[in-house]
Scaffold this motif. Structure first.
Motif, PDB file in Angstrom:
ATOM      1  N   VAL A   1      -4.666   0.361  -3.481  1.00 13.48           N
ATOM      2  CA  VAL A   1      -5.376   1.350  -2.664  1.00 13.48           C
ATOM      3  C   VAL A   1      -6.882   1.092  -2.738  1.00 13.48           C
ATOM      4  O   VAL A   1      -7.574   1.118  -1.717  1.00 13.48           O
ATOM      5  CB  VAL A   1      -5.032   2.792  -3.106  1.00 13.48           C
ATOM      6  CG1 VAL A   1      -5.894   3.812  -2.373  1.00 13.48           C
ATOM      7  CG2 VAL A   1      -3.548   3.078  -2.892  1.00 13.48           C
TER       8      VAL A   1
ATOM      9  N   VAL B   1      -3.275  -0.357   7.835  1.00 14.07           N
ATOM     10  CA  VAL B   1      -3.097  -1.177   6.640  1.00 14.07           C
ATOM     11  C   VAL B   1      -2.218  -2.358   7.016  1.00 14.07           C
ATOM     12  O   VAL B   1      -1.145  -2.178   7.598  1.00 14.07           O
ATOM     13  CB  VAL B   1      -2.435  -0.370   5.499  1.00 14.07           C
ATOM     14  CG1 VAL B   1      -2.136  -1.257   4.301  1.00 14.07           C
ATOM     15  CG2 VAL B   1      -3.320   0.793   5.101  1.00 14.07           C
TER      16      VAL B   1
ATOM     17  N   TYR C   1       0.851  -1.183   0.000  1.00 18.30           N
ATOM     18  CA  TYR C   1       0.000   0.000   0.000  1.00 18.30           C
ATOM     19  C   TYR C   1       0.891   1.238   0.000  1.00 18.30           C
ATOM     20  O   TYR C   1       1.811   1.350   0.812  1.00 18.30           O
ATOM     21  CB  TYR C   1      -0.894   0.005   1.245  1.00 18.30           C
ATOM     22  CG  TYR C   1      -1.903   1.138   1.249  1.00 18.30           C
ATOM     23  CD1 TYR C   1      -3.183   0.938   0.759  1.00 18.30           C
ATOM     24  CD2 TYR C   1      -1.559   2.393   1.723  1.00 18.30           C
ATOM     25  CE1 TYR C   1      -4.109   1.966   0.765  1.00 18.30           C
ATOM     26  CE2 TYR C   1      -2.473   3.431   1.734  1.00 18.30           C
ATOM     27  CZ  TYR C   1      -3.742   3.213   1.245  1.00 18.30           C
ATOM     28  OH  TYR C   1      -4.660   4.239   1.235  1.00 18.30           O
ATOM     29  N   ARG C   2       0.584   2.170  -0.920  1.00 19.58           N
ATOM     30  CA  ARG C   2       1.353   3.412  -1.003  1.00 19.58           C
ATOM     31  C   ARG C   2       0.391   4.598  -0.967  1.00 19.58           C
ATOM     32  O   ARG C   2      -0.412   4.788  -1.878  1.00 19.58           O
ATOM     33  CB  ARG C   2       2.174   3.437  -2.277  1.00 19.58           C
ATOM     34  CG  ARG C   2       3.336   2.464  -2.230  1.00 19.58           C
ATOM     35  CD  ARG C   2       4.135   2.561  -3.515  1.00 19.58           C
ATOM     36  NE  ARG C   2       5.318   1.746  -3.441  1.00 19.58           N
ATOM     37  CZ  ARG C   2       5.336   0.437  -3.651  1.00 19.58           C
ATOM     38  NH1 ARG C   2       4.221  -0.198  -3.939  1.00 19.58           N
ATOM     39  NH2 ARG C   2       6.453  -0.238  -3.560  1.00 19.58           N
ATOM     40  N   LYS C   3       0.512   5.366   0.076  1.00 17.94           N
ATOM     41  CA  LYS C   3      -0.372   6.513   0.306  1.00 17.94           C
ATOM     42  C   LYS C   3      -0.363   7.497  -0.862  1.00 17.94           C
ATOM     43  O   LYS C   3      -1.387   8.118  -1.153  1.00 17.94           O
ATOM     44  CB  LYS C   3       0.042   7.195   1.606  1.00 17.94           C
ATOM     45  CG  LYS C   3      -0.920   8.242   2.090  1.00 17.94           C
ATOM     46  CD  LYS C   3      -0.534   8.701   3.486  1.00 17.94           C
ATOM     47  CE  LYS C   3      -1.438   9.759   4.010  1.00 17.94           C
ATOM     48  NZ  LYS C   3      -2.817   9.406   4.168  1.00 17.94           N
ATOM     49  N   GLN C   4       0.747   7.635  -1.557  1.00 13.92           N
ATOM     50  CA  GLN C   4       0.836   8.616  -2.637  1.00 13.92           C
ATOM     51  C   GLN C   4      -0.080   8.291  -3.821  1.00 13.92           C
ATOM     52  O   GLN C   4      -0.287   9.127  -4.692  1.00 13.92           O
ATOM     53  CB  GLN C   4       2.281   8.814  -3.119  1.00 13.92           C
ATOM     54  CG  GLN C   4       2.900   7.619  -3.807  1.00 13.92           C
ATOM     55  CD  GLN C   4       3.773   6.779  -2.886  1.00 13.92           C
ATOM     56  OE1 GLN C   4       3.488   6.662  -1.698  1.00 13.92           O
ATOM     57  NE2 GLN C   4       4.822   6.191  -3.425  1.00 13.92           N
ATOM     58  N   TYR C   5      -0.689   7.113  -3.841  1.00 14.68           N
ATOM     59  CA  TYR C   5      -1.604   6.749  -4.929  1.00 14.68           C
ATOM     60  C   TYR C   5      -3.073   6.915  -4.539  1.00 14.68           C
ATOM     61  O   TYR C   5      -3.968   6.535  -5.301  1.00 14.68           O
ATOM     62  CB  TYR C   5      -1.326   5.323  -5.404  1.00 14.68           C
ATOM     63  CG  TYR C   5       0.011   5.242  -6.103  1.00 14.68           C
ATOM     64  CD1 TYR C   5       0.154   5.680  -7.412  1.00 14.68           C
ATOM     65  CD2 TYR C   5       1.131   4.777  -5.436  1.00 14.68           C
ATOM     66  CE1 TYR C   5       1.382   5.641  -8.045  1.00 14.68           C
ATOM     67  CE2 TYR C   5       2.369   4.736  -6.061  1.00 14.68           C
ATOM     68  CZ  TYR C   5       2.492   5.170  -7.363  1.00 14.68           C
ATOM     69  OH  TYR C   5       3.706   5.142  -7.988  1.00 14.68           O
ATOM     70  N   GLU C   6      -3.330   7.489  -3.379  1.00 18.61           N
ATOM     71  CA  GLU C   6      -4.713   7.677  -2.945  1.00 18.61           C
ATOM     72  C   GLU C   6      -5.481   8.623  -3.866  1.00 18.61           C
ATOM     73  O   GLU C   6      -6.657   8.397  -4.148  1.00 18.61           O
ATOM     74  CB  GLU C   6      -4.746   8.159  -1.495  1.00 18.61           C
ATOM     75  CG  GLU C   6      -4.312   7.077  -0.527  1.00 18.61           C
ATOM     76  CD  GLU C   6      -4.221   7.538   0.915  1.00 18.61           C
ATOM     77  OE1 GLU C   6      -4.260   8.762   1.181  1.00 18.61           O
ATOM     78  OE2 GLU C   6      -4.110   6.655   1.788  1.00 18.61           O
TER      79      GLU C   6
ATOM     80  N   GLU D   1      -7.761  -1.958  -0.620  1.00 23.98           N
ATOM     81  CA  GLU D   1      -7.713  -1.660   0.815  1.00 23.98           C
ATOM     82  C   GLU D   1      -8.950  -0.884   1.248  1.00 23.98           C
ATOM     83  O   GLU D   1      -9.563  -1.180   2.275  1.00 23.98           O
ATOM     84  CB  GLU D   1      -6.442  -0.876   1.156  1.00 23.98           C
ATOM     85  CG  GLU D   1      -6.227  -0.685   2.637  1.00 23.98           C
ATOM     86  CD  GLU D   1      -5.942  -1.987   3.375  1.00 23.98           C
ATOM     87  OE1 GLU D   1      -6.373  -2.098   4.542  1.00 23.98           O
ATOM     88  OE2 GLU D   1      -5.297  -2.891   2.800  1.00 23.98           O
ATOM     89  N   ARG D   2      -9.326   0.104   0.477  1.00 17.92           N
ATOM     90  CA  ARG D   2     -10.520   0.887   0.814  1.00 17.92           C
ATOM     91  C   ARG D   2     -11.767   0.019   0.793  1.00 17.92           C
ATOM     92  O   ARG D   2     -12.629   0.128   1.670  1.00 17.92           O
ATOM     93  CB  ARG D   2     -10.680   2.057  -0.155  1.00 17.92           C
ATOM     94  CG  ARG D   2      -9.649   3.146   0.048  1.00 17.92           C
ATOM     95  CD  ARG D   2      -9.849   4.250  -0.963  1.00 17.92           C
ATOM     96  NE  ARG D   2      -8.904   5.336  -0.788  1.00 17.92           N
ATOM     97  CZ  ARG D   2      -8.921   6.445  -1.508  1.00 17.92           C
ATOM     98  NH1 ARG D   2      -9.846   6.623  -2.442  1.00 17.92           N
ATOM     99  NH2 ARG D   2      -8.022   7.386  -1.296  1.00 17.92           N
TER     100      ARG D   2
ATOM    101  N   LYS E   1     -10.458   8.141   4.557  1.00 11.89           N
ATOM    102  CA  LYS E   1      -9.436   8.096   5.599  1.00 11.89           C
ATOM    103  C   LYS E   1      -9.566   6.707   6.209  1.00 11.89           C
ATOM    104  O   LYS E   1     -10.594   6.385   6.824  1.00 11.89           O
ATOM    105  CB  LYS E   1      -9.668   9.165   6.664  1.00 11.89           C
ATOM    106  CG  LYS E   1      -9.658  10.573   6.120  1.00 11.89           C
ATOM    107  CD  LYS E   1      -8.273  10.980   5.652  1.00 11.89           C
ATOM    108  CE  LYS E   1      -8.270  12.425   5.207  1.00 11.89           C
ATOM    109  NZ  LYS E   1      -7.430  12.666   4.059  1.00 11.89           N
TER     110      LYS E   1
END
Length: 163
Positions: free
Chosen positions: A89, A143, A57-62, A92-93, A138
């Protein structure tokens, strides 16, 4: 709810019902009912699940995930050109949205969970629920990294698009 999510839901209602979100009479959904509308997205993830789980999981792809959700809601995008890091992402969501429904069912005894505009088809309710819960989400839970092999590190020259 963030303003951009509300604006997306409003645009969605205008496309689906030719009304603004605020002018639509609401219908209530329990956590179980909401989960039943999220559940069909499992079929979207199923063919790629093993590939998606190899990516951290990479936050920058949200933000890219928000764009994919927008395209799904407004243009029925199947996410064919979405890179695996964005699929991660989205997955995960999706999983956390289902977990929130389960927790609500257990703790609130399946009371009213969300409202949807009256008159939406089941497919439109799925889209509405995905936007409501997953757009600009959010994450309520940490994760859990399930990747055993980070393919983009091992194979830097390969495309990150799903095959």
């Amino acid at each position: 709810m963030q303003k951009k999510t509300f604006e997306l839901l409003d645009l969605f209602c205008q496309l689906e019902l030719s009304k603004t979100l605020e002018s639509c009479p609401p219908e209530t959904l329990t956590a179980d009912e909401t989960m039943s509308f999220l559940w069909p997205l499992n079929e979207r993830f199923r063919p790629l699940i093993h590939q998606i789980r190899t990516v951290k999981y990479r936050k920058q792809y949200e933000r890219d995930a928000d764009k994919a959700i927008r395209e799904f809601a407004l243009r029925d995008s199947r996410w064919e050109s979405v890179p695996l890091v964005v699929w991660r992402v989205l997955l995960e969501r999706h999983q956390q949205a289902i977990a929130v429904c389960v927790a609500n069912k257990m703790n609130a005894r399946n009371a009213v969970f969300m409202h949807v505009p009256s008159g939406l088809t089941d497919t439109a309710r799925t889209k509405f629920a995905v936007v409501w819960l997953c757009h600009a989400m959010k994450l309520p839970y940490p994760v859990r990294d399930e990747s055993q092999l980070d393919i983009e590190t091992s194979f830097e020259n390969l495309s990150l698009k799903p095959h």
